[in-house]
Design a protein around this motif. Structure first.
Motif, PDB file in Angstrom:
ATOM      1  N   SER A 248      53.859   6.716  75.920  1.00  0.00           N
ATOM      2  CA  SER A 248      53.675   7.458  74.788  1.00  0.00           C
ATOM      3  C   SER A 248      53.002   6.725  73.468  1.00  0.00           C
ATOM      4  N   ASN A 269      58.129  14.070  81.890  1.00  0.00           N
ATOM      5  CA  ASN A 269      57.992  13.492  80.557  1.00  0.00           C
ATOM      6  C   ASN A 269      56.834  14.401  79.919  1.00  0.00           C
ATOM      7  N   ASN A 271      54.865  15.427  77.191  1.00  0.00           N
ATOM      8  CA  ASN A 271      54.890  15.113  75.852  1.00  0.00           C
ATOM      9  C   ASN A 271      55.685  15.994  74.943  1.00  0.00           C
TER      10      ASN A 271
END
Ligand SMILES: *[C@@H]1O[C@H](CO)[C@@H](O)[C@H](O)[C@H]1NC(C)=O
Ligand SMILES: *[C@@H]1O[C@H](CO)[C@@H](O)[C@H](O)[C@H]1NC(C)=O
Ligand SMILES: *[C@@H]1O[C@H](CO)[C@@H](O)[C@H](O)[C@H]1NC(C)=O
Ligand SMILES: *[C@@H]1O[C@H](CO)[C@@H](O)[C@H](O)[C@H]1NC(C)=O
Ligand SMILES: *[C@@H]1O[C@H](CO)[C@@H](O)[C@H](O)[C@H]1NC(C)=O
Ligand SMILES: *[C@@H]1O[C@H](CO)[C@@H](O)[C@H](O)[C@H]1NC(C)=O
Ligand SMILES: *[C@@H]1O[C@H](CO)[C@@H](O)[C@H](O)[C@H]1NC(C)=O
Ligand SMILES: *[C@@H]1O[C@H](CO)[C@@H](O)[C@H](O)[C@H]1NC(C)=O
Length: 596
Positions: A248, A269, A271
């Motif tokens: 991230s 995941n 974003n």
């Protein structure tokens, strides 16, 4: 112009004669060993690094029957570039040659791993450990961005795309991206040439692929049909992020790429900023090959499906085949000693045609069923491994006994087809112009054979009627069309319909005629009796070009030969009789109305 025309005609006429005599000669060989030799000659391994003739026809037919089917239903063969090419053969330009060979040999989907170097802020094809390899070995020749970079991968693809951007060869491709990132400790003794590629934006590079699809390409929300994609939009390549391992805090911002690259729904995941814009999310499944099981049922859904293997548990022929039959495009993720060894898998990579079908020769495989199981010691897939076996009965030339067995050794189907076809003589055997559905896939056979068939309701494509009565192809078509309602001989348009038809096979129906034939033009398989080959012009032109190019003097000689033969009819071939018969039958159908 006039002269050219005459020469073309001469060529085509003579050409046909040659083909016919060659075929007649084949038929005279009554030795299955020699038949098999011909099949070997046409194998993918033997044609490497080009697409084998059989597969070219098979892949094209499969594309054409699926023209009205969503792109998501396509089943194509694939490889992971890192494990199949870059790791074993080097992160250098020789692997790019392998990449071109794979595309030429008909591989249509690729997993490409990309590494973002946080220090140089550029995208590399090399993982960190390999980049650092340079540190320990001064003669390190891998990962040099000057000859091995994302731009050169894109150029290789473009070269292939340009060379296949024609009606005959155009097809869909999938470029599946796995994104990674790394940082190099400071003061590492690695040259800038392997650390900095100057490629700072993924979409800049990827969008240079010609015919590339983007999330904004289509007017419709759902994926288009294969035909719409290839001919209306003239697009081919789907770029899809299937794995995002960027941390991230990565300095790379994926957001600008969202309008160029699809994001697989399987990405974990995603974003947060991408989650808010769902337009580029593609429904996609990526499954480990051992988890694929469709023995109970196969239900169509809207997702694009891939399966993969691992180095520890590589695809077997059986699991590869199983994946295809279940609608999952297999992606090979294990290394081969020699890249040509992938041929064995490629030869069984169509859901439609059986391996080595349709035969480019006069061999009618149904007459020699164990041809398909005797595939040993020649680097060809041994179909025994597919748990489907054909065995001949010695009883009668036209009657043959076929056993299809499953893992449990139980006989699924066993019957004898010995109803004695009327005038089945030797020389129709090369007329492999009609397709039957078997457990191995479609097999090209003589249209005169008498075989059961399935009719399909044109208004409701899931309404089938199985007819156990054995009929010739023409009669099967006619009988379906004369049923109440709007029926036709069933065509198989995707792997789901194929699955459904196979599940309707009982002990008394061993094969089904399907509505796929090449009656109008050899090697051009179309749906429906009345359909003409859409590439007639292209094929004739190609044949002409192929023949004329080596030597136009030869053409002139042949033209002179024709002049010399003027008035003297060229020998008429045995097949004329059968063509006449087929045509008569075809015409009769048109005027006869409903038969018995
Ligand atoms: C595809 O659909 C068009 C229009 O409905 C039809 O004419 C054509 O025959 C179909 N092709 C195949 C292969 O099903
Ligand atoms: C990428 O590789 C090609 C050769 O394949 C080379 O011509 C090009 O300069 C390279 N690009 C960079 C930025 O080094
Ligand atoms: C880096 O490599 C050069 C030449 O390859 C060598 O002279 C130098 O000592 C190396 N430096 C380190 C820190 O390893
Ligand atoms: C990247 O670009 C810079 C200048 O724009 C150039 O000096 C350098 O050689 C390039 N690097 C590579 C690997 O091509
Ligand atoms: C991201 O965070 C990890 C640990 O939290 C750190 O080790 C790494 O250096 C950071 N990367 C960047 C590019 O800031
Ligand atoms: C298949 O193999 C068996 C045993 O090797 C042999 O007897 C048979 O003739 C072969 N059949 C064909 C069609 O090659
Ligand atoms: C299948 O048959 C073979 C030999 O006939 C036998 O060795 C094998 O155990 C059988 N497999 C099963 C699952 O019954
Ligand atoms: C289509 O045919 C299937 C199988 O016969 C049937 O279950 C289904 O209800 C039919 N659909 C329509 C719209 O008639």
């Amino acid at each position: 112009m006039f002269w050219t025309k005459i020469i073309v005609t001469t060529w085509l006429v003579l050409c046909e004669c040659w083909t016919v005599s060659a075929v007649s000669a084949d038929v005279d060989i009554d030795n299955s060993y020699q038949y098999w030799e011909i099949a070997v000659e046409n194998s993918q391994r033997n044609s490497w690094p080009y697409l084998s003739k059989n597969r070219a026809v098979a892949i094209r037919t499969q594309r054409d029957v699926s023209t009205n089917v969503t792109v998501a239903d396509n089943v194509v063969s694939g490889v992971s570039l890192s494990t199949v090419l870059f790791e074993p053969f080097g992160y250098n330009s020789s692997s790019l040659q392998g990449f071109s060979q794979l595309m030429d040999a008909g591989v249509q989907s690729f997993i490409l791993d990309l590494y973002y170097n946080e220090n140089s802020q550029s995208w590399l094809l090399c993982p960190k450990s390999t980049v650092l390899g340079e540190q320990s070995s001064p003669a390190f020749s891998e990962c040099q961005n000057s000859d091995f970079n994302l731009t050169s991968v894109v150029s290789s693809m473009n070269k292939f795309i340009d060379s296949t951007d024609n009606e005959l060869s155009i097809n869909v491709m999938f470029l599946l991206l796995r994104l990674h990132s790394f940082s190099i400790p400071p003061r590492t003794n690695v040259s800038d040439n392997s650390l900095n590629s100057n490629i700072t934006s993924l979409s800049d590079s990827i969008s240079r692929i010609r015919r590339i699809v983007s999330p904004f390409s289509f007017a419709e929300y759902n994926l288009p049909t294969l035909g719409t994609l290839l001919s209306k939009y003239t697009l081919r390549v789907f770029p899809i992020i299937v794995e995002n391992n960027l941390p991230s805090n990565s300095s790379y911002n994926l957001l600008p790429d969202a309008s160029t690259l699809y994001l697989s729904s399987s990405v974990k995941n995603i974003n947060t900023y991408l989650q808010t814009t769902s337009f580029n999310i593609l429904d996609l499944q990526l499954k480990y090959h051992r988890q694929i099981n469709c023995t109970e049922s196969l239900v169509e859904d809207s997702s694009i499906k891939f399966s993969y293997d691992t180095e520890e548990s590589p695809f077997t022929l059986n699991s590869y085949w199983n994946s295809i039959k279940c609608g999952y495009s297999p992606i090979i993720n294990h290394a081969f000693k020699n890249i040509i060894d992938i041929s064995t898998f490629l030869d069984i990579s169509t859901w439609s045609w059986a391996p080595f079908q349709p035969t480019a020769t006069g061999i009618d495989v149904l007459s020699y069923p164990d041809l398909l199981t005797n595939l040993t010691n020649r680097g060809l897939p041994n179909l025994k491994d597919l748990n489907v076996t054909f065995t001949t009965s010695s009883s009668d030339q036209d009657g043959y006994n076929v056993t299809l067995s499953d893992n449990q050794n139980s006989s699924l189907v066993s019957t004898t087809n010995s109803d004695g076809d009327d005038d089945q003589d030797q020389d129709d055997e090369y007329l492999n112009r009609c397709a039957v559905l078997t457990r191995l896939g479609w097999i090209a056979t003589s249209c005169d054979r008498k075989i059961g068939y399935v009719c399909q309701n044109l208004r409701n494509s899931s309404d089938f009627i199985v007819v156990d009565d054995k009929k010739t192809y023409m009669n099967a078509v006619r009988d379906c069309q004369s049923l109440d309602g709007k029926y036709d001989l069933a065509a198989v348009r995707n792997v789901y319909e194929q699955y459904k038809l196979l599940s309707m096979m009982t002990n008394s129906t061993l094969y089904f005629w399907i509505n796929i034939n090449s009656l109008s033009t050899e090697n051009c398989w179309v749906v429906g009796l009345e359909t003409d080959c859409p590439y007639q012009a292209v094929i004739s032109h190609r044949i002409f070009i192929q023949l004329i190019t080596p030597s136009s003097i030869m053409a002139l000689l042949l033209f002179l030969l024709l002049v010399a033969l003027q008035g003297q009819r060229l020998p008429v071939h045995k097949n004329r009789k059968h063509w006449k018969k087929l045509l008569n039958e075809k015409l009769k159908n048109e005027y006869d109305g409903i038969a018995s």
